[in-house]
Design a protein around this motif. Structure first.
Motif, PDB file in Angstrom:
ATOM      1  N   ALA A  65      82.392  78.281 -19.066  1.00 24.38           N
ATOM      2  CA  ALA A  65      83.666  77.578 -19.261  1.00 24.38           C
ATOM      3  C   ALA A  65      84.638  77.896 -18.119  1.00 24.38           C
ATOM      4  O   ALA A  65      85.363  77.012 -17.642  1.00 24.38           O
ATOM      5  CB  ALA A  65      84.280  77.948 -20.606  1.00 24.38           C
ATOM      6  N   GLU A  66      84.651  79.136 -17.657  1.00 21.90           N
ATOM      7  CA  GLU A  66      85.518  79.505 -16.538  1.00 21.90           C
ATOM      8  C   GLU A  66      85.082  78.792 -15.258  1.00 21.90           C
ATOM      9  O   GLU A  66      85.918  78.325 -14.491  1.00 21.90           O
ATOM     10  CB  GLU A  66      85.530  81.020 -16.337  1.00 21.90           C
ATOM     11  CG  GLU A  66      86.337  81.740 -17.397  1.00 21.90           C
ATOM     12  CD  GLU A  66      86.455  83.238 -17.143  1.00 21.90           C
ATOM     13  OE1 GLU A  66      85.984  83.731 -16.098  1.00 21.90           O
ATOM     14  OE2 GLU A  66      87.026  83.918 -17.991  1.00 21.90           O
ATOM     15  N   PHE A  67      83.769  78.723 -15.013  1.00 22.29           N
ATOM     16  CA  PHE A  67      83.288  78.000 -13.832  1.00 22.29           C
ATOM     17  C   PHE A  67      83.662  76.524 -13.911  1.00 22.29           C
ATOM     18  O   PHE A  67      84.025  75.909 -12.911  1.00 22.29           O
ATOM     19  CB  PHE A  67      81.773  78.152 -13.665  1.00 22.29           C
ATOM     20  CG  PHE A  67      81.371  79.430 -12.987  1.00 22.29           C
ATOM     21  CD1 PHE A  67      81.856  79.774 -11.733  1.00 22.29           C
ATOM     22  CD2 PHE A  67      80.484  80.291 -13.595  1.00 22.29           C
ATOM     23  CE1 PHE A  67      81.488  80.946 -11.103  1.00 22.29           C
ATOM     24  CE2 PHE A  67      80.096  81.473 -12.980  1.00 22.29           C
ATOM     25  CZ  PHE A  67      80.602  81.800 -11.728  1.00 22.29           C
ATOM     26  N   GLN A  68      83.590  75.949 -15.100  1.00 16.52           N
ATOM     27  CA  GLN A  68      83.971  74.550 -15.268  1.00 16.52           C
ATOM     28  C   GLN A  68      85.467  74.376 -15.020  1.00 16.52           C
ATOM     29  O   GLN A  68      85.891  73.398 -14.414  1.00 16.52           O
ATOM     30  CB  GLN A  68      83.546  74.042 -16.641  1.00 16.52           C
ATOM     31  CG  GLN A  68      82.031  73.889 -16.727  1.00 16.52           C
ATOM     32  CD  GLN A  68      81.524  73.582 -18.123  1.00 16.52           C
ATOM     33  OE1 GLN A  68      82.240  73.735 -19.109  1.00 16.52           O
ATOM     34  NE2 GLN A  68      80.264  73.186 -18.202  1.00 16.52           N
ATOM     35  N   ALA A  69      86.283  75.324 -15.451  1.00 13.93           N
ATOM     36  CA  ALA A  69      87.720  75.280 -15.188  1.00 13.93           C
ATOM     37  C   ALA A  69      88.008  75.417 -13.694  1.00 13.93           C
ATOM     38  O   ALA A  69      89.005  74.897 -13.193  1.00 13.93           O
ATOM     39  CB  ALA A  69      88.443  76.378 -15.964  1.00 13.93           C
ATOM     40  N   LEU A  70      87.119  76.092 -12.977  1.00 11.62           N
ATOM     41  CA  LEU A  70      87.250  76.254 -11.527  1.00 11.62           C
ATOM     42  C   LEU A  70      86.894  74.964 -10.796  1.00 11.62           C
ATOM     43  O   LEU A  70      87.277  74.771  -9.660  1.00 11.62           O
ATOM     44  CB  LEU A  70      86.364  77.409 -11.046  1.00 11.62           C
ATOM     45  CG  LEU A  70      86.546  77.892  -9.627  1.00 11.62           C
ATOM     46  CD1 LEU A  70      87.934  78.479  -9.410  1.00 11.62           C
ATOM     47  CD2 LEU A  70      85.490  78.924  -9.284  1.00 11.62           C
ATOM     48  N   GLY A  71      86.153  74.073 -11.453  1.00 14.78           N
ATOM     49  CA  GLY A  71      85.803  72.797 -10.823  1.00 14.78           C
ATOM     50  C   GLY A  71      84.309  72.581 -10.649  1.00 14.78           C
ATOM     51  O   GLY A  71      83.901  71.721  -9.884  1.00 14.78           O
ATOM     52  N   LEU A  72      83.484  73.366 -11.336  1.00 13.88           N
ATOM     53  CA  LEU A  72      82.038  73.185 -11.261  1.00 13.88           C
ATOM     54  C   LEU A  72      81.555  72.419 -12.488  1.00 13.88           C
ATOM     55  O   LEU A  72      82.144  72.514 -13.555  1.00 13.88           O
ATOM     56  CB  LEU A  72      81.329  74.539 -11.189  1.00 13.88           C
ATOM     57  CG  LEU A  72      81.715  75.434 -10.002  1.00 13.88           C
ATOM     58  CD1 LEU A  72      81.066  76.798 -10.135  1.00 13.88           C
ATOM     59  CD2 LEU A  72      81.328  74.812  -8.692  1.00 13.88           C
ATOM     60  N   VAL A  73      80.469  71.673 -12.318  1.00 15.31           N
ATOM     61  CA  VAL A  73      79.878  70.917 -13.428  1.00 15.31           C
ATOM     62  C   VAL A  73      78.405  71.283 -13.553  1.00 15.31           C
ATOM     63  O   VAL A  73      77.764  71.693 -12.585  1.00 15.31           O
ATOM     64  CB  VAL A  73      80.030  69.389 -13.227  1.00 15.31           C
ATOM     65  CG1 VAL A  73      81.481  68.986 -13.266  1.00 15.31           C
ATOM     66  CG2 VAL A  73      79.381  68.926 -11.943  1.00 15.31           C
ATOM     67  N   LYS A  74      77.886  71.124 -14.757  1.00 13.80           N
ATOM     68  CA  LYS A  74      76.487  71.457 -15.045  1.00 13.80           C
ATOM     69  C   LYS A  74      75.573  70.516 -14.260  1.00 13.80           C
ATOM     70  O   LYS A  74      75.748  69.308 -14.262  1.00 13.80           O
ATOM     71  CB  LYS A  74      76.247  71.318 -16.545  1.00 13.80           C
ATOM     72  CG  LYS A  74      75.043  72.036 -17.043  1.00 13.80           C
ATOM     73  CD  LYS A  74      75.363  73.481 -17.318  1.00 13.80           C
ATOM     74  CE  LYS A  74      74.313  74.073 -18.226  1.00 13.80           C
ATOM     75  NZ  LYS A  74      74.594  75.346 -18.715  1.00 13.80           N
ATOM     76  N   GLY A  75      74.594  71.104 -13.570  1.00 14.23           N
ATOM     77  CA  GLY A  75      73.635  70.334 -12.785  1.00 14.23           C
ATOM     78  C   GLY A  75      72.218  70.661 -13.202  1.00 14.23           C
ATOM     79  O   GLY A  75      71.989  71.184 -14.296  1.00 14.23           O
ATOM     80  N   PRO A  76      71.251  70.394 -12.323  1.00 13.21           N
ATOM     81  CA  PRO A  76      69.853  70.637 -12.655  1.00 13.21           C
ATOM     82  C   PRO A  76      69.551  72.122 -12.879  1.00 13.21           C
ATOM     83  O   PRO A  76      70.155  72.991 -12.259  1.00 13.21           O
ATOM     84  CB  PRO A  76      69.081  70.112 -11.443  1.00 13.21           C
ATOM     85  CG  PRO A  76      70.062  69.660 -10.439  1.00 13.21           C
ATOM     86  CD  PRO A  76      71.423  69.798 -10.998  1.00 13.21           C
TER      87      PRO A  76
END
Length: 179
Positions: A65-76
């Motif tokens: 969730a923190e990485f997503q808040a940083l601007g990353l999205v789930k990938g392969p």
């Protein structure tokens, strides 16, 4: 007389409509600043976590969730990747190319792959001096046992495979916890 009143009423209503819309761009600008500040705070929290100090704990879900808040999205393959457009997330003063969070086989890991800093530069910045003889990298990789259950790893240039593609990186930081 009625037409004059209608024209005045229409003018008054139009001015209310215009004034009601005026703050919207101001709010958008303030929100962008708020979002940047929130991302900076999340970045500091992730950097602190990745330093893997004694007593460090985390849940995979919370870190994702923190990485997503940083601007990353789930990938392969479970990797978290930056969006192609927009500001690129950064940690330790470098662009984040990918991140991975895992919780399996008696250990938890958080890994960040960085674009420009070498493993040697990052290891020096984080105070990690022991060379990791088991690392399969051309340049030295480093590790620091921060407690009986936590280890900080700093990897040198290599590449990580994501599905049918790969990402070349200059350094990687890993916080590893043994359960």
């Amino acid at each position: 007389m009625k037409i004059k009143r209608l024209v005045i009423l229409a003018g008054v209503l139009a001015s209310f409509g215009a004034s009601a819309q005026m703050p919207v761009p101001l709010l958008d600008g303030a929100d962008t600043g708020g979002k940047a500040a929130a991302q900076a705070q999340v970045g500091k929290q992730l950097e602190a976590l990745l330093q893997c100090k004694a007593g460090t704990t985390f849940t995979a879900k919370a870190v994702e969730a923190e990485f997503q808040a940083l601007g990353l999205v789930k990938g392969p393959d479970g990797f978290l990747l930056p969006l192609r457009k927009g500001p690129q997330p950064s940690l330790f003063g470098d662009q984040v190319l990918a991140a991975l969070v895992s919780d399996a086989d008696g250990e938890k890991k958080v890994v960040v792959y960085l674009k420009k800093q070498t493993g040697k530069q990052l290891a020096k910045k984080l105070g990690v001096t022991k060379i990791d003889e088991q690392a399969d990298t051309d340049e030295p990789s480093y590790f620091k046992q921060t407690s009986q259950k936590t280890t900080l790893l700093v990897g040198s240039a290599s590449e990580v495979f994501l599905g049918n593609s790969s990402i070349k990186y200059q350094s990687a930081v890993t916080c590893q916890l043994i359960k």
